[in-house]
Design a protein around this motif. Structure first.
Motif, short mmCIF file in Angstrom:
data_model
loop_
_atom_site.label_atom_id
_atom_site.label_comp_id
_atom_site.label_asym_id
_atom_site.label_seq_id
_atom_site.Cartn_x
_atom_site.Cartn_y
_atom_site.Cartn_z
N ARG A 138 0.84 -1.21 0.00
CA ARG A 138 0.00 0.00 0.00
C ARG A 138 0.87 1.25 0.00
NH1 ARG A 138 -4.54 1.86 4.56
NH2 ARG A 138 -4.89 3.94 3.69
N SER A 139 1.89 1.26 0.86
CA SER A 139 2.77 2.43 0.91
C SER A 139 3.60 2.57 -0.36
CB SER A 139 3.70 2.34 2.12
OG SER A 139 2.97 2.49 3.32
N ALA A 140 4.05 1.45 -0.90
CA ALA A 140 4.87 1.48 -2.12
C ALA A 140 4.06 2.09 -3.27
CB ALA A 140 5.34 0.07 -2.49
N ALA A 141 2.80 1.68 -3.38
CA ALA A 141 1.95 2.22 -4.44
C ALA A 141 1.69 3.70 -4.20
CB ALA A 141 0.63 1.45 -4.50
N ALA A 142 1.27 4.03 -2.98
CA ALA A 142 0.91 5.41 -2.67
C ALA A 142 2.08 6.36 -2.90
CB ALA A 142 0.42 5.51 -1.22
N LEU A 143 3.28 5.90 -2.55
CA LEU A 143 4.44 6.79 -2.58
C LEU A 143 5.23 6.69 -3.88
CD1 LEU A 143 5.38 6.33 1.17
CD2 LEU A 143 4.50 8.41 0.11
N GLY A 144 4.68 6.00 -4.87
CA GLY A 144 5.24 6.11 -6.21
C GLY A 144 6.40 5.17 -6.53
N MET A 145 6.51 4.06 -5.80
CA MET A 145 7.49 3.05 -6.20
C MET A 145 6.94 2.38 -7.46
SD MET A 145 9.82 3.53 -3.89
CE MET A 145 10.96 2.15 -4.06
N ASP A 146 7.84 2.04 -8.39
CA ASP A 146 7.38 1.54 -9.70
C ASP A 146 7.17 0.03 -9.74
OD1 ASP A 146 7.67 4.15 -10.77
OD2 ASP A 146 9.81 3.79 -11.04
N SER A 172 -1.84 -2.83 -8.22
CA SER A 172 -1.39 -1.62 -8.92
C SER A 172 0.11 -1.59 -9.17
CB SER A 172 -1.72 -0.37 -8.11
OG SER A 172 -3.02 -0.43 -7.59
N VAL A 173 0.87 -2.15 -8.24
CA VAL A 173 2.33 -2.12 -8.40
C VAL A 173 2.76 -3.48 -8.93
CG1 VAL A 173 4.53 -1.74 -7.24
CG2 VAL A 173 2.47 -0.63 -6.39
N ALA A 259 7.68 3.10 4.66
CA ALA A 259 7.04 4.32 4.16
C ALA A 259 8.04 5.48 4.12
CB ALA A 259 5.83 4.68 5.03
N TYR A 263 9.35 7.34 0.71
CA TYR A 263 9.25 8.79 0.56
C TYR A 263 10.62 9.39 0.23
CZ TYR A 263 8.40 13.69 1.59
OH TYR A 263 8.30 15.06 1.50
N ALA A 267 10.62 11.42 -3.11
CA ALA A 267 10.17 12.80 -2.88
C ALA A 267 10.75 13.76 -3.91
CB ALA A 267 10.55 13.26 -1.48
N GLY A 268 9.90 14.57 -4.43
CA GLY A 268 10.35 15.57 -5.37
C GLY A 268 10.54 15.06 -6.78
#
Lengths: 272, 272
Positions: A138-146, A172-173, A259, A263, A267-268
């Motif tokens: 869940r965190s990997a998806a939310a935080l943009g890991m591919d 999703s991931v 998480a 991040y 981030a960025g």
């Protein structure tokens, strides 16, 4: 739609996909072998469908038929309507989320395939707790890991509890399994990734000092709650990184640590 | 030491501090009123002592006496040795961690007092789940937040479950309650803090763009799982910040979101 079928015999063979759901050991063996996984609850069932998984069948009580009407109407699969007591008898628990779907697994992509397109990859070693693996997805998806790569002994992301805790993020991931561990990490490095091993070891560099969000391709390696990454995995990595700890605390729980690290590496960064 | 006392009557009044531990509603009322809290398990009991809490008494089964010998020898409190079955009868559950201690609460500091020394503060609104509040304290301590402020309706950080999930971090990070909400936030602002409200609202600024680690004094406001910060709390803040979401995921769980935000406001900052 393939039709709404009322079933009142708990031994009806059409209910086979749903038997003994509380027997974790049984289901861990059966589900991959039979090519299925179980999606539980309206939201997760919808997300599995949206992610392109084919429904084998759905099991629900009468009062959920209206809520799931659109799914029932479009899924090319039989829908079994059963009494809640019968559902409990078959599955082994009270299905308070009302609806279960048996979904067809898809062949997993290869690590090589994932590594071509990805820039931010999670590599998990021996994370064999279904709740933790779900939370990390869940965190990997939310935080943009591919993408996610799993050591051979990680738990199944498609096990019912993992799927539920991830809130469908396991759909999703994209993820793949590394066949050999830790030798399979060589392939990750050869694809141009820096291998960052997350560890509480004080010899590791502080995560923010490494500035992983500026790296072109990052593979972030995580171990299990408590034990962390193995010595072999640490040796196979390029850089040890740690999250600096304060107030005499020795560690974060694995979900919080993951998480924070996700991040820090994303981030960025504009989305891929 | 005050002595090792064997007790075999479950109605012995000396066991009063330990009665009905599984009755959450009862204990929520009783513990603050009677000025005590319960520390469970060797590690947490030791940490409570190290943090300066006075022990009222300890309850353990005979096989834990050796393990806790040094604590027993130095604590100026009676130690009740009971049969595991009696412990279960008194407390309402099987005490598998072997030892319980009833500790004396200390007066809470005032918000004003905390705000003088702190530079990184967590402000929680309506976080009334004991597991979540414990997890958030653990991350807040680990990631270097200096203090916690609680809205009047937050759960008790010293409730047994909060203490356990925090792994004793509720003893390390000082906290205070704001008496009026959200009006009490004015005091935080007047102490020189920027009030950052964490929200998934898309009108909020991305956390990394705000660069909160460069701010002199930050008060990070968090709401409860699911509902998030109230409209009134959002209006009382200075800046709305969000953690950018990917892969169509709508949110992180509150523990993961808190950990990421704590990292973002403390990363690269030397310890206070």
């Amino acid at each position: 739609m393939a039709g709404l079928l009322t079933i009142d015999d708990p031994d009806d063979p059409r209910l086979h996909d749903y038997t003994g759901l509380t027997d974790v050991e049984l289901r861990r063996r059966r589900e991959p072998a039979e090519g299925l996984f179980i999606a539980e609850g309206e939201k997760v069932i919808r997300r599995a469908g949206e992610a392109g998984y084919t429904m084998r069948s759905m099991l629900l009580s009468a009062k959920w038929v209206d809520t799931m009407r659109d799914v029932i109407d479009t899924a090319p699969a039989p829908v079994y309507v059963v009494d809640p007591a019968l559902a409990e008898q078959v599955t082994g628990y009270h299905v308070h989320r009302g609806a279960l779907a048996s979904m067809q697994r898809k062949p997993l992509p290869t690590a090589a395939g994932l590594l071509t397109a990805a820039r931010r990859v999670v590599v998990m070693e021996s994370v064999n707790d279904h709740t933790n693996i779900g939370a990390i997805f869940r965190s990997a998806a939310a935080l943009g890991m591919d993408a996610v790569l799993l050591s051979p002994d990680c738990a199944d992301p498609l096990y019912r509890r993992s799927v539920k805790v991830s809130m469908g993020a396991v759909f999703s991931v994209p993820y793949a399994r590394l066949d050999v561990w830790p030798a399979g990490l060589r392939e990750v490095r050869e694809a141009g990734f820096g291998l960052l091993a997350l560890t509480p070891d004080e010899r590791a560099e502080p995560l923010d000092a490494v500035a992983p969000h500026r790296m072109d391709r990052v593979a972030l390696m995580l171990g299990a709650e408590g034990s962390g990454l193995s010595r072999r995995a640490l040796e196979a990595s390029d850089t040890w990184v740690r999250i600096p700890m304060s107030h005499g605390v020795d560690s974060l729980n694995v979900g919080a640590a993951a998480a924070v690290a996700f991040y820090a590496v994303t981030a960025g960064r504009p989305p891929a």
